[in-house]
Design an enzyme around this catalytic site. Structure first.
Site: not given
Lengths: 206, 250
Positions: B11, B130
């Site tokens: 990330d 998600d």
């Protein structure tokens, strides 16, 4: 010097980097003369057989690859580059490849999801174990190479199938004849196994 | 036979690798190129880089960084975060990505997935989903988890497959960064609902969790925290899974 043929398809820089990682000099080239005079020639590529064959014809690079192979210099194709070493593919019925390998390119006939994407185990055939470039490279441990494809080589004579993968059915994934060899997978995306395969090609004296 | 994949995830925000819990409380986890190089050398099967930058200023550096990461690894490389159009995806692929991952933009305009598949082939298109459990519902959340949608996760994944996605990157926001294990029920439902590969993400805290996810039907396991901070190495993870009979690369 290894000429990496740049015929307007993707995925070229990483092939040069993978050769360099093995300590070899390689040049991306759009110049047929550079291909004709190179010590060895690598034809990479991702994309469509029809487009690839048009590009090879229009640039004169296809003829140069054929001449290099005719002169007995090592030629390696990768993925679409390998498929273009055959004369025909089910992907583009009217297009003509280079006709350097016997057989043709067929679409996966499987109920499994196509394209076949991932690290597939690659097993040498008897012909592969006898092959000067591949035999010494593959040890006892299984080798995995990164595949991304919907089509694969087919209908080759048994002694031209050097290694196979399995996806629904067994398919040829390393093929070759005389000084020509091809990988259906991407050695440049196959980490150490791939760098070693390209290194073996760079040192191969058929 | 396809090997199951172990996929470290970077990330990235503002040019650094970061990692949070439930998508928040980010902490620094190093330089992207250094991390990518190390994971490649340790035998990662693939690398995912998600740009989670909060601002366009932070985001500006990303393509250049994608290029530097791509130049230092020899494995398939997926890039996501902020890809909203065919042009954005093309830029990431030209910079050296092999696949692009889309999430929020696909929810806003599902036709993006089919356009990407037409342009670049479905093998290039990773649909990131998600998921947050809300009142017993498997809700799709977007915008870094900040926004709830009416979409139900399993139905949405089926639609993504029909639109031409090549694989699903399935993240449990409830488990993200917690180390409490993947959401196995979610994974099982997803893996049996779609024919394309499902990559498990969110919650890996130890190597046993990786095995559980594969058992639940995941084709690959994505992890950040255990490789960044918890001292598990990729060779260790491979050996652990191999001993348990999962096909992984040597």
């Amino acid at each position: 010097m290894i000429a990496v043929v740049d015929y307007g398809v993707n995925n070229l820089k990483s092939v040069v980097r993978a050769l360099e990682a093995g300590g070899h000099r390689a040049t991306l080239t759009t110049d047929p003369e550079a291909v004709r005079t190179a010590d060895r020639v690598l034809v990479p590529g991702v994309g469509n057989f029809g487009q690839g064959s048009r590009n090879l014809a229009e640039t004169g690079l296809g003829e140069a690859v054929r001449e290099a192979a005719g002169a007995g210099r090592p030629v390696m194709g990768i993925c679409l580059g390998l498929q273009l070493l055959f004369e025909t593919s089910e992907e583009a019925a009217d297009a003509r490849g280079l006709g350097l390998l016997p057989g043709k390119v067929c679409r996966f006939a499987t109920a499994l999801h196509v394209p076949h994407v991932g690290w597939a185990r690659v097993d040498l055939t008897q012909a592969g174990r006898r092959h000067a470039m591949l035999g010494p490279l593959f040890g006892e441990a299984p080798r995995f190479f990164y595949h991304v494809h919907s089509y694969h080589p087919s209908e080759l004579p048994a002694d031209s199938v050097l290694a196979t993968g399995e996806y629904g059915a067994v398919f040829p994934t390393l093929v070759g004849q005389a000084t020509v060899i091809g990988a259906q997978f991407h050695p440049e995306k196959s980490q150490r196994a791939g760098i070693e395969l390209l290194d073996a090609f760079a040192r191969w004296h058929p | 036979m396809l090997a199951r994949r172990i996929i470290p995830c970077l990330d990235v925000a503002g040019g650094r690798v970061v990692k949070g819990v439930h998508f928040e409380t980010l902490r620094d986890a190093g330089d992207p190129v250094e991390q990518a190089t190390r994971y490649d050398a340790e035998g990662a099967d693939e690398l995912v880089l998600l740009d989670i930058s909060a601002s366009p200023e932070e985001r500006r550096t990303t393509l250049e960084m994608v290029g530097r990461v791509a130049d230092s690894i020899f494995i398939p490389f997926t890039v996501g975060g902020g890809i909203r159009s065919v042009a954005d995806a093309g830029a990431a692929l030209r910079a050296g990505a092999d696949k692009v991952s889309v999430n929020t933009a696909a929810v806003r305009d599902p036709s993006l997935v089919s356009r990407l598949a037409e342009h670049f082939g479905s093998q290039c298109v990773v649909a990131a989903v998600d998921v947050k459990r809300i009142d017993g519902r498997l809700a799709v959340v977007v915008n870094g988890g900040r926004e709830e949608t009416p979409l139900e996760a399993i139905a949405w994944m089926r639609e993504l497959e029909a639109l031409g996605a090549g694989e699903i990157l399935l993240t449990s926001m409830d488990r993200d960064g917690t180390g409490s294990g993947y959401d196995l029920d979610l994974l099982r439902s997803a893996a049996s609902a779609v024919g394309i590969p499902v990559i498990a993400s969110g919650g890996a805290g130890n190597l046993g969790h990786l095995a559980e996810a594969l058992e639940a039907g995941a084709h690959g396991v994505l992890a950040a925290t255990i490789f960044h901070f918890r001292g598990s190495s990729l060779p260790e993870a491979r050996a652990f899974l191999r001993e348990r009979g999962y096909p992984v690369r040597p």
